[in-house]
Motif scaffolding. Structure first.
Motif, mmCIF file in Angstrom:
data_model
loop_
_atom_site.group_PDB
_atom_site.id
_atom_site.type_symbol
_atom_site.label_atom_id
_atom_site.label_comp_id
_atom_site.label_asym_id
_atom_site.label_seq_id
_atom_site.Cartn_x
_atom_site.Cartn_y
_atom_site.Cartn_z
ATOM 1 N N GLU A 139 2.035 6.671 -7.160
ATOM 2 C CA GLU A 139 0.989 7.594 -7.630
ATOM 3 C C GLU A 139 1.505 9.034 -7.584
ATOM 4 O OE1 GLU A 139 -3.288 5.490 -6.423
ATOM 5 O OE2 GLU A 139 -2.389 6.975 -5.102
ATOM 6 N N GLN A 168 -5.668 8.098 -1.317
ATOM 7 C CA GLN A 168 -4.611 7.774 -0.351
ATOM 8 C C GLN A 168 -5.038 8.015 1.092
ATOM 9 O OE1 GLN A 168 -1.200 9.977 -1.773
ATOM 10 N NE2 GLN A 168 -1.163 8.835 -3.689
ATOM 11 N N PRO A 170 0.815 -1.223 0.000
ATOM 12 C CA PRO A 170 0.000 0.000 0.000
ATOM 13 C C PRO A 170 0.845 1.268 0.000
ATOM 14 C CG PRO A 170 -0.522 -1.386 1.913
ATOM 15 C CD PRO A 170 0.522 -2.107 1.131
ATOM 16 N N ASP A 171 1.942 1.269 0.739
ATOM 17 C CA ASP A 171 2.805 2.455 0.776
ATOM 18 C C ASP A 171 3.380 2.732 -0.609
ATOM 19 O OD1 ASP A 171 2.381 1.470 3.341
ATOM 20 O OD2 ASP A 171 4.129 2.504 4.141
ATOM 21 N N VAL A 225 -0.232 0.524 -9.911
ATOM 22 C CA VAL A 225 -0.466 1.931 -10.261
ATOM 23 C C VAL A 225 -0.215 2.161 -11.750
ATOM 24 C CG1 VAL A 225 0.253 4.304 -9.861
ATOM 25 C CG2 VAL A 225 0.162 2.709 -7.962
ATOM 26 N N LEU A 229 -8.851 -1.367 1.531
ATOM 27 C CA LEU A 229 -7.405 -1.481 1.314
ATOM 28 C C LEU A 229 -7.048 -2.813 0.655
ATOM 29 C CD1 LEU A 229 -4.634 -0.192 1.740
ATOM 30 C CD2 LEU A 229 -4.567 -1.227 4.004
ATOM 31 N N ILE A 276 -5.179 -3.208 -3.039
ATOM 32 C CA ILE A 276 -3.865 -3.796 -3.330
ATOM 33 C C ILE A 276 -3.978 -5.241 -3.805
ATOM 34 C CG2 ILE A 276 -2.706 -2.284 -1.675
ATOM 35 C CD1 ILE A 276 -2.453 -4.711 0.169
ATOM 36 N N ASP A 321 6.156 14.093 -1.475
ATOM 37 C CA ASP A 321 6.566 13.151 -2.524
ATOM 38 C C ASP A 321 6.722 13.875 -3.854
ATOM 39 O OD1 ASP A 321 6.785 10.922 -1.007
ATOM 40 O OD2 ASP A 321 4.935 9.952 -1.675
ATOM 41 N N VAL A 365 2.081 1.919 -3.490
ATOM 42 C CA VAL A 365 1.019 2.433 -4.361
ATOM 43 C C VAL A 365 0.950 3.955 -4.233
ATOM 44 C CG1 VAL A 365 -1.487 2.555 -4.642
ATOM 45 C CG2 VAL A 365 -0.379 0.327 -4.418
ATOM 46 N N ALA A 366 0.931 4.444 -2.998
ATOM 47 C CA ALA A 366 0.816 5.889 -2.775
ATOM 48 C C ALA A 366 2.037 6.628 -3.320
ATOM 49 C CB ALA A 366 0.633 6.173 -1.292
ATOM 50 N N VAL A 367 3.223 6.116 -3.034
ATOM 51 C CA VAL A 367 4.437 6.810 -3.461
ATOM 52 C C VAL A 367 4.499 6.898 -4.993
ATOM 53 C CG1 VAL A 367 6.953 6.645 -3.594
ATOM 54 C CG2 VAL A 367 5.802 6.258 -1.412
ATOM 55 N N ASN A 385 -5.861 11.239 -6.420
ATOM 56 C CA ASN A 385 -4.869 10.421 -5.718
ATOM 57 C C ASN A 385 -4.923 10.681 -4.220
ATOM 58 O OD1 ASN A 385 -3.845 9.235 -7.977
ATOM 59 N ND2 ASN A 385 -2.034 10.539 -8.145
#
Lengths: 314, 329
Positions: free
Chosen positions: A209, B48, A202-203, A235, B242, B246, B297, A205-207, B44
């Motif tokens: 994105e 998130q 999951p981490d 992603v 979640l 994933i 990020d 995926v966010a990064v 996004n």
């Protein structure tokens, strides 16, 4: 109420004493006893390593006392001290942090207990002593293999992003170092992004994105493990960009192999936990018998791609 | 004129945390040259924050009762592996139940939500019936549920989920990602519970002054049970979103999510001493954390430095918010 509780507690304590007594009795038969401590029982790969160790020990009739290091170096030192007090015949350690290795080597040398470093090779100063050896796969090699694959795929030119594991962990440091050293040899390759996703899907995926949202052109993503690589693939597929970005991971988990089979992940690296576990137990037995054992046995990492993945499917 | 000024000031004070969020958005938008404000990026961010946002709603209600819930992340894990194991494709290599068929998605969702609610119910029971401090009771549930997640899954991730299930986390309706829809629905429901029901009023009463609540005849035990059960239920909702997102059920999932959820709640103006808090606040808290992570990020701030930046921004946000409360009282 209090009475009921205290009776319950007493029963629990009594019960656990019974079990403790039971396990002692089985140890009374003159069996070889191996003390094993692993960084974290919750980690998929480490659990597999422990299973392999156990299987091999059972085959040769040795008993394994396994301890969970809980990612705490101090905990691991305590466990080594306890093993020595229990007079185990040899200790196998999957060391959490390289910096505690000299201390552990000294403890075992002083107590004259054979010591085998499994999976992670400590620095040479921690391999001193007649009965201290390592059976390991240096993490740098995994990162190097990933970089070699990416450089070849990109024909030596392009932008690379690196997904880091938990900051400060041994695989994060080692694999990233190997990757960067290899990439540095190709002047056309630039590392433009580096961010941690804690080895978690999951981490990652966010990064990823967020990386893509920034608009920077990324030609390849090198992840410290497969879970993060898969997160990146998910992603990229969602944004219909997977065909433009090369993605690699490490571990060759069953999920990753399936992604490779389906052409969704480009490459992973197989770490031979089975060979490490078996090799570690064999080295320990030889040390106990006083036989010669090489100081360091390297179990090689192996690159896995669409061409050879079937070999690794379980 | 001065009256207008003072009322403007009071609005500013009342919604200070909202203005902090807006300020953060402005700064990041400018620094990123507008990249942050692109629709895809805003979506996004919504996606998130959805998981932490959903959890923080339940945590907010718990904290309003002057309690705490440390078990959210572990409940995410146990629900994740159970739900995933029931919707694995029949030919999945890592299938937990070899040779079985995937269950109907609806029944799987029901089972997942029940497990979450049950976890919360046990928390509430330990706290209400046995008078165990919430910190200890939920700490127990944290390791208990995490342990079962590993036992149940045999310590391995369970992937290859059927597409009918994955759509919950991966699809979108009217261009808005499904996880964001789920979050918005949960915010609305929690808002209605807190502001428009007896349950909500008693939740605040429990946290402001539990003795007064008991004296005035409120069945405090029942409402403690309800609040913790609801928190467990929402953790299950978050877990399902979640897991679907994933495409894998993992026993290590949700590690330390409880802390992010508590942070979101507190940033959103919930008082750790109880009696104060709101669903909208929790949402804004989650947004502040999410916007920050996303922005850092995008701006390519290094991983080490991100941790420090996040800490500073969180603490500063809360300091500004706390000062407002001191002045008011």
């Amino acid at each position: 109420m209090k009475k009921v509780l205290s009776v319950l507690v007493l029963l629990l304590v009594a019960g656990s004493l019974l079990f403790a007594g039971g396990s002692k009795e089985t140890g009374a038969a003159k069996k070889i006893r191996l003390g094993v401590t692993i960084e974290d029982f919750n980690d998929v790969f480490m659990r597999y390593l422990l299973d392999q160790l156990r299987d091999e020990a059972t085959k040769v009739g040795a008993e394994v006392i396994a301890m969970d290091g809980k990612r705490d170096p101090n905990e691991q030192i305590k466990q080594i001290e306890n093993f020595i007090t229990q007079k185990v015949d040899a200790i196998l350690i999957h060391v959490i942090d390289q910096t505690i290795a000299p201390r552990i080597t000294k403890l075992c040398n002083d107590a004259k207990v054979p010591l085998v470093y499994v999976n992670r090779k400590p620095t040479d100063d921690a391999l001193q002593g007649a009965k201290v050896v390592a059976v390991a796969s240096p993490e740098e090699v995994a990162g190097k293999l990933q970089a070699e694959f990416v450089v070849k795929k990109l024909n030596g030119k392009g932008n690379v992003a690196i997904l880091l594991g938990s900051l400060g962990s041994a695989p994060q440091i080692g694999r990233t170092k190997g990757t960067k050293e290899e990439l540095a040899k190709s002047p056309g390759i630039k590392v433009i992004r580096e961010q941690t996703a804690n080895f978690q899907r999951p981490d990652a995926v966010a990064v990823v994105e967020n990386w893509l949202a920034s608009g920077d052109k990324i030609d390849a993503i090198i992840a410290n493990n497969d879970e993060m690589a898969i997160g990146a693939v998910l992603v990229l597929e969602e944004k219909k960009m997977k065909d433009k970005v090369v993605v690699t991971g490490v571990d060759a988990t069953s999920d990753a192999l399936k992604f490779i089979e389906e052409g969704r992940l480009d490459m992973t690296v197989f770490q031979n936990g089975g060979a490490q576990g078996r090799g570690g137990v064999q080295a320990a037995l030889k040390l106990i018998k006083g036989e010669q054992v090489p100081k360091f046995v390297e179990i090689p990492f192996e690159p896995v791609t669409k061409e050879n993945y079937t070999k690794y499917k379980k | 004129m001065s009256r207008i000024n003072s009322s403007l000031l009071s609005v500013l004070k009342k919604y200070s945390i909202l203005f902090i969020l807006i300020g953060l958005v402005l700064v990041i938008s400018v620094l990123s040259g507008g990249v942050f404000l692109r629709i895809t990026n805003l979506l996004n961010v919504l996606r998130q924050i959805s998981v932490i946002g959903i959890i923080s709603l339940g945590v907010t209600m718990v904290i309003i009762t002057a309690g705490i819930d440390l078990s959210s992340g572990a409940i995410v894990a146990i629900v994740s592996v159970v739900v995933a194991s029931l919707v694995q494709a029949p030919n999945a290599a890592d299938r937990l139940f070899k040779g079985g068929q995937p269950w109907p998605v609806f029944s799987v969702l029901l089972i997942g939500l029940l497990i979450g609610a049950l976890g919360g119910l046990i928390n509430g029971g330990l706290i209400a019936r046995f008078k165990i401090p919430p910190f200890v009771a939920t700490l127990g549930m944290m390791t208990f549920a995490r342990g079962w997640a590993f036992i149940y899954s045999q310590g391995r991730p369970r992937g290859s989920l059927i597409p009918q299930f994955e759509i919950i986390g991966q699809g979108s309706i009217f261009g808005i990602p499904n996880p964001a829809w789920v979050l918005l629905i949960c915010v609305l429901i929690t808002h209605v519970i807190l502001k428009h029901t007896l349950w909500g009023r008693y939740t605040y009463a429990l946290g402001s002054n539990i003795q007064a609540a008991i004296v005035s005849g409120i069945n405090t035990n029942r409402y403690i049970l309800l609040v913790y059960t609801y928190a467990g239920f929402l953790s299950a909702v978050a877990s399902i979103v979640l897991t679907a997102r994933i495409g894998s059920g993992q026993p290590g999932l949700g590690m330390s999510y409880e802390l992010d959820a508590i942070a979101a709640s507190v940033i959103g103006g919930t008082s750790l001493s109880g009696g104060i808090g709101s669903a909208g606040g929790a949402l804004i808290g989650a947004l502040i954390i999410g916007v920050m992570k996303n922005g850092l990020d995008i701006l390519n701030v290094s991983a080490d430095f991100q941790q420090v930046m996040r800490a500073i921004i969180i603490v500063v946000a809360v300091i500004i918010d706390v000062r407002k409360n001191i002045k008011r009282s």
